[in-house]
Design a protein around this motif. Structure first.
Motif, PDB file in Angstrom:
ATOM      1  N   VAL A 580       0.852  -1.187   0.000  1.00 45.65           N
ATOM      2  CA  VAL A 580       0.000   0.000   0.000  1.00 45.65           C
ATOM      3  C   VAL A 580       0.887   1.236   0.000  1.00 45.65           C
ATOM      4  CG1 VAL A 580      -1.833   1.239   1.220  1.00 45.65           C
ATOM      5  CG2 VAL A 580      -1.783  -1.259   1.254  1.00 45.65           C
ATOM      6  N   ILE A 581       0.670   2.122  -0.981  1.00 43.81           N
ATOM      7  CA  ILE A 581       1.470   3.337  -1.117  1.00 43.81           C
ATOM      8  C   ILE A 581       0.538   4.505  -1.429  1.00 43.81           C
ATOM      9  CG2 ILE A 581       3.516   2.073  -1.910  1.00 43.81           C
ATOM     10  CD1 ILE A 581       2.811   3.015  -4.745  1.00 43.81           C
ATOM     11  N   PRO A 582       1.036   5.754  -1.362  1.00 40.98           N
ATOM     12  CA  PRO A 582       0.193   6.907  -1.705  1.00 40.98           C
ATOM     13  C   PRO A 582      -0.112   6.948  -3.202  1.00 40.98           C
ATOM     14  CG  PRO A 582       2.119   7.568  -0.416  1.00 40.98           C
ATOM     15  CD  PRO A 582       2.343   6.159  -0.848  1.00 40.98           C
ATOM     16  N   PRO A 583      -1.113   7.765  -3.603  1.00 45.76           N
ATOM     17  CA  PRO A 583      -1.426   7.865  -5.036  1.00 45.76           C
ATOM     18  C   PRO A 583      -0.254   8.358  -5.875  1.00 45.76           C
ATOM     19  CG  PRO A 583      -3.187   8.799  -3.710  1.00 45.76           C
ATOM     20  CD  PRO A 583      -2.062   8.513  -2.778  1.00 45.76           C
ATOM     21  N   LYS A 584       0.604   9.189  -5.284  1.00 38.56           N
ATOM     22  CA  LYS A 584       1.748   9.720  -6.014  1.00 38.56           C
ATOM     23  C   LYS A 584       2.925   9.851  -5.071  1.00 38.56           C
ATOM     24  CE  LYS A 584       3.124  13.499  -9.097  1.00 38.56           C
ATOM     25  NZ  LYS A 584       2.719  14.793  -9.707  1.00 38.56           N
ATOM     26  N   LEU A 585       4.071   9.352  -5.489  1.00 42.59           N
ATOM     27  CA  LEU A 585       5.281   9.442  -4.687  1.00 42.59           C
ATOM     28  C   LEU A 585       6.041  10.718  -4.994  1.00 42.59           C
ATOM     29  CD1 LEU A 585       6.522   5.736  -4.945  1.00 42.59           C
ATOM     30  CD2 LEU A 585       5.386   6.807  -3.000  1.00 42.59           C
ATOM     31  N   GLU A 586       6.864  11.104  -4.059  1.00 36.67           N
ATOM     32  CA  GLU A 586       7.653  12.325  -4.228  1.00 36.67           C
ATOM     33  C   GLU A 586       8.634  12.160  -5.395  1.00 36.67           C
ATOM     34  OE1 GLU A 586      10.527  15.236  -1.489  1.00 36.67           O
ATOM     35  OE2 GLU A 586       9.658  13.398  -0.671  1.00 36.67           O
ATOM     36  N   ASP A 587       8.793  13.229  -6.151  1.00 32.95           N
ATOM     37  CA  ASP A 587       9.669  13.260  -7.336  1.00 32.95           C
ATOM     38  C   ASP A 587       9.237  12.232  -8.378  1.00 32.95           C
ATOM     39  OD1 ASP A 587      11.108  15.212  -6.053  1.00 32.95           O
ATOM     40  OD2 ASP A 587      12.642  13.830  -5.308  1.00 32.95           O
ATOM     41  N   ASP A 588       7.958  11.846  -8.346  1.00 36.89           N
ATOM     42  CA  ASP A 588       7.409  10.892  -9.316  1.00 36.89           C
ATOM     43  C   ASP A 588       8.223   9.598  -9.385  1.00 36.89           C
ATOM     44  OD1 ASP A 588       5.298  12.527  -9.996  1.00 36.89           O
ATOM     45  OD2 ASP A 588       6.443  13.567 -11.555  1.00 36.89           O
ATOM     46  N   GLU A 589       8.646   9.118  -8.221  1.00 30.83           N
ATOM     47  CA  GLU A 589       9.396   7.862  -8.180  1.00 30.83           C
ATOM     48  C   GLU A 589       8.498   6.697  -8.582  1.00 30.83           C
ATOM     49  OE1 GLU A 589      11.257   7.160  -4.482  1.00 30.83           O
ATOM     50  OE2 GLU A 589      12.526   8.937  -4.543  1.00 30.83           O
ATOM     51  N   ASP A 590       9.120   5.679  -9.164  1.00 33.80           N
ATOM     52  CA  ASP A 590       8.382   4.474  -9.519  1.00 33.80           C
ATOM     53  C   ASP A 590       8.005   3.699  -8.260  1.00 33.80           C
ATOM     54  OD1 ASP A 590       8.543   4.984 -12.249  1.00 33.80           O
ATOM     55  OD2 ASP A 590      10.486   3.976 -12.421  1.00 33.80           O
ATOM     56  N   ALA A 591       6.869   3.058  -8.319  1.00 37.10           N
ATOM     57  CA  ALA A 591       6.387   2.256  -7.195  1.00 37.10           C
ATOM     58  C   ALA A 591       6.849   0.821  -7.345  1.00 37.10           C
ATOM     59  CB  ALA A 591       4.860   2.326  -7.118  1.00 37.10           C
ATOM     60  N   TYR A 592       7.325   0.245  -6.255  1.00 40.96           N
ATOM     61  CA  TYR A 592       7.759  -1.152  -6.233  1.00 40.96           C
ATOM     62  C   TYR A 592       7.056  -1.868  -5.089  1.00 40.96           C
ATOM     63  CZ  TYR A 592      11.485   0.372  -9.361  1.00 40.96           C
ATOM     64  OH  TYR A 592      12.182   0.896 -10.423  1.00 40.96           O
ATOM     65  N   ILE A 593       6.961  -3.167  -5.214  1.00 39.44           N
ATOM     66  CA  ILE A 593       6.240  -3.963  -4.228  1.00 39.44           C
ATOM     67  C   ILE A 593       7.209  -4.788  -3.395  1.00 39.44           C
ATOM     68  CG2 ILE A 593       4.216  -4.109  -5.734  1.00 39.44           C
ATOM     69  CD1 ILE A 593       5.043  -7.041  -6.292  1.00 39.44           C
ATOM     70  N   PHE A 594       6.679  -5.360  -2.320  1.00 38.06           N
ATOM     71  CA  PHE A 594       7.404  -6.358  -1.552  1.00 38.06           C
ATOM     72  C   PHE A 594       7.107  -7.737  -2.137  1.00 38.06           C
ATOM     73  CE2 PHE A 594       7.331  -2.841   1.360  1.00 38.06           C
ATOM     74  CZ  PHE A 594       8.527  -2.939   2.053  1.00 38.06           C
ATOM     75  N   LYS A 595       8.086  -8.595  -2.076  1.00 40.50           N
ATOM     76  CA  LYS A 595       7.942  -9.920  -2.671  1.00 40.50           C
ATOM     77  C   LYS A 595       6.825 -10.695  -1.988  1.00 40.50           C
ATOM     78  CE  LYS A 595      12.851 -10.251  -3.820  1.00 40.50           C
ATOM     79  NZ  LYS A 595      14.111 -10.982  -3.557  1.00 40.50           N
ATOM     80  N   PRO A 596       6.135 -11.545  -2.735  1.00 42.93           N
ATOM     81  CA  PRO A 596       5.125 -12.406  -2.096  1.00 42.93           C
ATOM     82  C   PRO A 596       5.745 -13.284  -1.025  1.00 42.93           C
ATOM     83  CG  PRO A 596       4.896 -12.443  -4.485  1.00 42.93           C
ATOM     84  CD  PRO A 596       6.182 -11.718  -4.190  1.00 42.93           C
ATOM     85  N   VAL A 597       4.924 -13.720  -0.099  1.00 40.97           N
ATOM     86  CA  VAL A 597       5.402 -14.545   1.010  1.00 40.97           C
ATOM     87  C   VAL A 597       5.903 -15.874   0.483  1.00 40.97           C
ATOM     88  CG1 VAL A 597       4.751 -15.671   3.158  1.00 40.97           C
ATOM     89  CG2 VAL A 597       3.808 -13.429   2.594  1.00 40.97           C
ATOM     90  N   SER A 598       7.096 -16.255   0.898  1.00 40.74           N
ATOM     91  CA  SER A 598       7.659 -17.552   0.506  1.00 40.74           C
ATOM     92  C   SER A 598       7.314 -18.572   1.587  1.00 40.74           C
ATOM     93  CB  SER A 598       9.180 -17.444   0.335  1.00 40.74           C
ATOM     94  OG  SER A 598       9.783 -16.956   1.516  1.00 40.74           O
ATOM     95  N   HIS A 599       6.542 -19.573   1.224  1.00 42.40           N
ATOM     96  CA  HIS A 599       6.108 -20.603   2.169  1.00 42.40           C
ATOM     97  C   HIS A 599       7.063 -21.787   2.134  1.00 42.40           C
ATOM     98  CE1 HIS A 599       2.225 -18.689   3.042  1.00 42.40           C
ATOM     99  NE2 HIS A 599       2.207 -18.356   1.765  1.00 42.40           N
ATOM    100  N   PHE A 600       7.110 -22.527   3.245  1.00 40.85           N
ATOM    101  CA  PHE A 600       8.003 -23.681   3.295  1.00 40.85           C
ATOM    102  C   PHE A 600       7.239 -24.982   3.160  1.00 40.85           C
ATOM    103  CE2 PHE A 600       7.383 -21.567   7.320  1.00 40.85           C
ATOM    104  CZ  PHE A 600       6.888 -22.522   8.190  1.00 40.85           C
ATOM    105  N   THR A 601       6.080 -24.919   2.556  1.00 44.49           N
ATOM    106  CA  THR A 601       5.339 -26.110   2.159  1.00 44.49           C
ATOM    107  C   THR A 601       4.418 -25.717   1.015  1.00 44.49           C
ATOM    108  OG1 THR A 601       3.942 -27.927   2.950  1.00 44.49           O
ATOM    109  CG2 THR A 601       3.441 -25.727   3.749  1.00 44.49           C
TER     110      THR A 601
END
Length: 852
Positions: A580-601
């Motif tokens: 979850v991020i704001p509608p617009k980042l400062e200096d028009d930075e690109d938005a990146y996500i966190f990796k999906p959860v890695s499960h051990f099964t």
């Protein structure tokens, strides 16, 4: 006189006598009607005639259209009742015109905010100081005491003792299980969902800290809840039953925490079982405790050889806690040494704590410590046995065996004061009361977590390096590293909790930067979002912001960076995890996500579901969507046959999923097929043919072949002994040294698949005459095709290692349909082919991973 007759001579005037008689008759009649006896009528004035009598009948003139012959529904039933008027046969007889209010009671909730021993405003203020916050997860095997440990902390912080005393019958003897709120959890006696709680706890020195604790399930089927919780926290408190030791689920959790580089502490629980059940002497109890510690350290060492001292757990380091959650006590060596220091001021706490574990012996005659074992005649014992275990054994034995008259002076010498009525209680309850006063509050637990688990601001950089997909030199990344409240809002969501009515979900995540405020406009980025593909993104508004407390939620006006938050209003587009991020980042930075959860099964148990009533199919589909949100590892899909498939981790897992589908989310009856397990596919010999992919302009072609991997490579990749993030040089050297690969071939590895830890390898085996610059320009697209092909097996579409030429056919088909740069006209010369028939890329396919 002329006015009394009309123009035809007819009399139109009023007869004076008749009018007087009629008037007198009306007065008399009214008098007789009003009373039994006639009396003189009172004089009426004009003002009295204008007044309306509300209590009696009115003589006012009422028009026909204004007359009311029957009372309205509002007058009969009240203004708060809604009235519906419908035509005949508008609804079937089985369906009521006004449906009753549906009340779903599938979880235990507090009616109002329970009283606590700390000020909730103080708890909210602590969130502004990330260095005073600790985010931890309680994890371990089934029935090892995680929920009981949470109960102990809840009773220390919540003033609910009077409520527990009101319980009668069987409920009086039941465990509190404060974090088990689901009806299935309480019926089955085990945790099904992760349960977060935020508590204010004090250390030994009296300093307050905010603990965001997540109580996780212990059953092996629900390890997906553990993985989702570990993504949000900064450390793990591993709970192990001292009698049962390290079980299979405990081993999985340890391996996952070590591979994810999550700091770990150990809680050896149920110490009373050594005394009351096994009845071990103190010397044997010591070796049992030592064996449990070494079991955990052995698994850590085997997971990452050479991890050594940095990850080792040991009581003398202070990262091992001894506890009996059922009796309400716990201690570390330092907290136990402080008990001696309080009674004997000359004792130095830190120095004594260093001598309370290991092969250190105490000579009571000389009052000295020694590392050499002395003869039994001299009375020397291990310091842990002499100073820790023997006093605990004496407290237990005296409390259980002594009469109230004999026990009272003994407890008084220890500073324990009980009410006269408490001495006559059951031995188990009396022992709990004595232990609570003897050991005091759980300050040792707080000291251990504060010392060995990093604060959010200390762990932020390592968490970003491991899970953040964007660059770490941007303003957003710098704000997350500092847990800056004034920075842009970034929230990492990994878990969804359903509301009371089960119609929507709360989003549970960690605030990485900024402040989560109600009413804020945000962008919700799903797992499929990337800078190049923004399809998995929606705009939303945060409804309310809560501090999660399992049985109740504390609404707040904002939660700053470093803490865990429960949000409403943004769950529509979230399936498993989101950023979850704001509608617009400062200096028009690109938005990146966190990796999906890695499960051990993985989900390997599969069933097909369908509604008994076919008209209820839309309701079942909505229930399946909610099931997919509620359980992190459940998978729902529609096969080519039209069957709706649900995949889970095991039998108990599927039983809980189908219960929620029937009763909680869809509220309908469904038919369930017999369960089956997923298949595995692999490659057992080199491809007999070369599969190729051509671009639509027929000028570029990539050829692929597949061959099996050497034994051991798949295990090394899955256990993270080698990772593509280590760089091409390190990866090449690893395969050259351990498996004898050619150095050029080893450095030509492009990817592991289907994920970063997948047991398959994509290798560039093209000849030297191929233009490597052009080939690298489409490298990412080829990686995507390889990941897709290894994720979806060609024979039965199961996510395992795929099979020979069928895989390459699917892979080639994917590449031919993908919008490659050279397919869009970037390379228009047929001489600039990326690969010819004599050169090819190579996919090395690993063996099928055994079911866990």
């Amino acid at each position: 006189m002329d006015d009394l007759y009309d123009e035809f001579g007819n009399f139109i005037g009023e007869d004076a006598d008749a009018s007087e008689e009629e008037s007198q008759h009306g007065v008399d009649a009214g008098a007789y009607l009003d009373d039994d006896y006639p009396e003189e009528a009172p004089e009426t004035t004009g003002q009295e005639l204008m007044e309306v009598d509300d209590d009696g009948p009115s003589n006012a003139v009422i028009l026909h259209e204004d007359k009311q012959y029957y009372p309205t529904a509002q007058q009969v039933y009240g203004a708060d009742v809604e009235t519906l008027v419908q035509e005949e046969d508008a609804q079937p007889l089985s369906q009521p015109i006004i449906a009753p209010v549906e009340v779903k009671k599938f979880s235990v909730e507090e009616v109002d905010l329970p009283p606590v021993y700390f000020d909730r405003r103080f708890m909210a203020d602590l969130m502004n100081f990330p260095d005073q916050i600790r985010n931890i997860a309680l994890a371990g095997h089934l029935h090892h005491g995680k929920t009981a440990l949470m109960d102990m902390l809840v009773l220390e912080t919540h003033n609910i003792a009077d409520r527990l005393e009101k319980r009668t019958g069987k409920k009086r003897d039941e465990q509190l299980r404060y974090t088990d709120t689901h009806v299935m959890e309480r019926d089955r006696g085990l945790s099904v969902k992760a349960a977060p709680m935020s508590l204010v706890l004090q250390s030994t020195k009296g300093k307050s800290h905010l603990f965001n604790i997540i109580d996780t399930p212990g059953h092996v089927n629900f390890v997906d809840e553990v993985a989702a919780s570990l993504r949000l926290v900064d450390g793990l408190a591993l709970v192990v039953d001292v009698v049962e030791g390290v079980q299979v689920n405990t081993e999985q959790i340890i391996k996952h925490a070590v591979l994810e580089n999550i700091p770990m502490t150990l809680i050896i629980n149920k110490m009373d079982r050594l005394i009351l059940e096994l009845r071990l002497p103190p010397s044997d109890a010591y070796f049992k405790l030592r064996h449990v510690v070494e079991e955990v350290n052995t698994i850590i060492e085997n997971t990452i050889p050479g991890s050594g001292e940095s990850k080792r757990l040991s009581p003398e380091k202070g990262n091992v806690l001894f506890a009996c959650s059922e009796m309400g006590w716990c201690f570390t060596l330092e907290s136990f040494a402080k008990m001696y220091a309080d009674s004997f001021p000359s004792v130095i706490t830190d120095e004594l704590a260093k001598r309370l574990w290991g092969d250190i012996f105490f000579n009571p005659k000389k009052r000295t410590f020694s590392r050499k074992a002395l003869s039994s005649e001299q009375g020397a014992k291990r310091s842990f046995i002499h100073f820790v275990l023997e006093p605990i054994y004496k407290v237990f034995s005296h409390t259980i065996s002594q009469s109230p008259e004999e026990l009272k002076p003994i407890l008084a010498s220890l500073g324990i004061r009980l009410k006269p009525s408490q001495y006559r209680m059951d031995a188990k309850i009396l022992l709990k009361l004595v232990c609570e006063q003897f050991f005091g509050p759980s300050t040792g637990f707080v000291d251990m977590i504060v010392k060995h688990i990093p604060s959010p601001i200390e762990a932020a950089e390592a968490k970003l390096e491991r899970y953040y997909t964007g660059p770490l030199d941007t303003k957003v990344a710098e704000s997350m590293k500092k847990c800056d409240q004034d920075g842009p809002l970034v929230i990492h969501v990994t878990k969804l909790f359903n509301t009371v009515d089960a119609k929507s979900f709360y989003s549970f995540g960690r605030v990485m930067s900024g402040i989560a405020r109600p009413g804020a406009q945000v962008r919700v980025l799903g797992e499929g979002y990337s800078v190049d593909d923004e399809e998995d993104m929606v705009m939303a508004t945060i409804g309310s912001v809560y501090i999660a407390e399992t049985r109740y939620n504390v609404e707040t006006d904002g939660i700053p960076a470093g803490s865990l938050a429960l949000l409403s209003g943004i769950d529509n587009s979230i399936v498993k995890s989101a950023t979850v991020i704001p509608p617009k980042l400062e200096d028009d930075e690109d938005a990146y996500i966190f990796k999906p959860v890695s499960h051990f099964t993985e989900s390997v148990l599969k069933v097909a579901v369908e509604p008994i009533n076919p008209s209820e199919l839309p309701k079942m589909l909505d229930g399946l969507r909610k099931i997919n949100k509620s359980y992190p590892l459940v998978t729902t899909k529609v096969e080519e046959s039209g069957e709706h498939i649900v995949l889970g981790t095991g039998e108990l897992y599927m039983d809980c999923v189908l219960h929620d589908l029937r009763r909680l989310y869809a509220d309908m009856e469904i038919k369930v097929s017999d369960p089956v397990t997923r298949f595995c596919e692999t490659v057992d010999e080199m491809s007999a043919t070369k599969c190729y992919a051509e671009t639509p302009n027929k000028r570029n072609k990539i050829t692929m072949i597949a061959e099996p991997l050497d034994d051991g490579i798949a295990e090394d990749i899955e256990s993270s002994r080698i990772n593509m993030r280590d760089g091409a040089r390190k990866v090449g050297k690893f395969f050259q040294d351990k498996y004898g690969w050619d150095l050029l071939a080893a450095r030509s590895i492009w990817a592991f698949g289907p994920d970063e830890m997948g047991p398959n390898i994509l290798q560039d085996d093209t000849l030297a005459e191929v233009d490597k610059t052009l080939l690298r320009s489409v490298r990412e697209t080829i990686r995507q095709g390889f990941s897709w092909a290894t994720r979806e097996g060609p024979l039965c579409e199961e996510r395992k290692s795929p099979s020979i030429s069928f895989t390459l056919f699917y892979f080639a088909a994917f590449l031919s349909k993908t919008s490659l740069p050279y397919a869009s006209g970037a390379f228009h010369n047929s001489k600039e082919e990326l690969a010819v028939s004599s050169s090819c890329a190579r996919a090395r396919i690993g063996p099928p991973t055994p079911f866990r």
